[in-house]
Design a protein around this motif. Structure first.
Motif, PDB file in Angstrom:
ATOM      1  N   LEU A 121      -0.978   5.679  -2.850  1.00 43.24           N
ATOM      2  CA  LEU A 121      -2.312   5.215  -2.443  1.00 43.24           C
ATOM      3  C   LEU A 121      -2.796   5.958  -1.205  1.00 43.24           C
ATOM      4  O   LEU A 121      -3.981   6.260  -1.075  1.00 43.24           O
ATOM      5  CB  LEU A 121      -2.320   3.711  -2.208  1.00 43.24           C
ATOM      6  CG  LEU A 121      -2.270   2.834  -3.452  1.00 43.24           C
ATOM      7  CD1 LEU A 121      -2.121   1.359  -3.078  1.00 43.24           C
ATOM      8  CD2 LEU A 121      -3.505   3.046  -4.309  1.00 43.24           C
ATOM      9  N   ASP A 174      -3.987   9.238  -2.429  1.00 44.86           N
ATOM     10  CA  ASP A 174      -5.269   9.017  -3.092  1.00 44.86           C
ATOM     11  C   ASP A 174      -6.379   8.815  -2.061  1.00 44.86           C
ATOM     12  O   ASP A 174      -7.507   9.286  -2.247  1.00 44.86           O
ATOM     13  CB  ASP A 174      -5.202   7.803  -4.017  1.00 44.86           C
ATOM     14  CG  ASP A 174      -4.287   8.005  -5.207  1.00 44.86           C
ATOM     15  OD1 ASP A 174      -3.882   9.160  -5.490  1.00 44.86           O
ATOM     16  OD2 ASP A 174      -3.956   6.989  -5.858  1.00 44.86           O
ATOM     17  N   PHE A 208       0.883  -1.172   0.000  1.00 44.52           N
ATOM     18  CA  PHE A 208       0.000   0.000   0.000  1.00 44.52           C
ATOM     19  C   PHE A 208       0.919   1.219   0.000  1.00 44.52           C
ATOM     20  O   PHE A 208       1.468   1.618   1.022  1.00 44.52           O
ATOM     21  CB  PHE A 208      -0.914  -0.004   1.231  1.00 44.52           C
ATOM     22  CG  PHE A 208      -2.128   0.867   1.085  1.00 44.52           C
ATOM     23  CD1 PHE A 208      -3.327   0.332   0.649  1.00 44.52           C
ATOM     24  CD2 PHE A 208      -2.080   2.214   1.392  1.00 44.52           C
ATOM     25  CE1 PHE A 208      -4.466   1.131   0.518  1.00 44.52           C
ATOM     26  CE2 PHE A 208      -3.196   3.027   1.264  1.00 44.52           C
ATOM     27  CZ  PHE A 208      -4.394   2.474   0.824  1.00 44.52           C
TER      28      PHE A 208
END
Length: 99
Positions: A45, A48, A41
């Motif tokens: 991310l 985001d 991860f």
């Protein structure tokens, strides 16, 4: 895909007489709270995720109930515990949300 859901979903129906509880938000948050613990991860991310959560909070047309809020918060708690999210990121995001 889960992050995209947070950003783009506009149907926050919690339940219907026909189907009962259908609230997908807690299920999405539960999945993301596990995903953020994974080593792949990425920091992108995480960014985001912050952006998608901003959009979610802007688009939702009702108050989150306790379970929904708790599920959403758990993503960030797990991100912090697993060193995916820093104190500085949380602080900056909090400032952005309150302005």
């Amino acid at each position: 895909m889960l992050i995209k859901y947070l950003k783009t979903e506009h149907d926050f129906t919690a339940s219907t007489p026909e189907y009962g509880w259908i609230d997908a938000l807690p299920h999405c948050c539960d999945a993301l709270s596990e995903a953020i613990k994974q080593k792949n991860f990425s920091s992108q991310l995480v960014e985001d995720l912050f952006q998608a959560t901003d959009e979610l909070l802007k688009n939702i047309d009702r108050n989150l109930d306790y379970d929904e809020f708790s599920c959403l918060a758990t993503i960030f708690i797990n991100g912090f515990k697993n060193k995916k999210i820093t104190k500085q990121q949380l602080s900056l995001w909090n400032t952005k949300l309150t302005n």
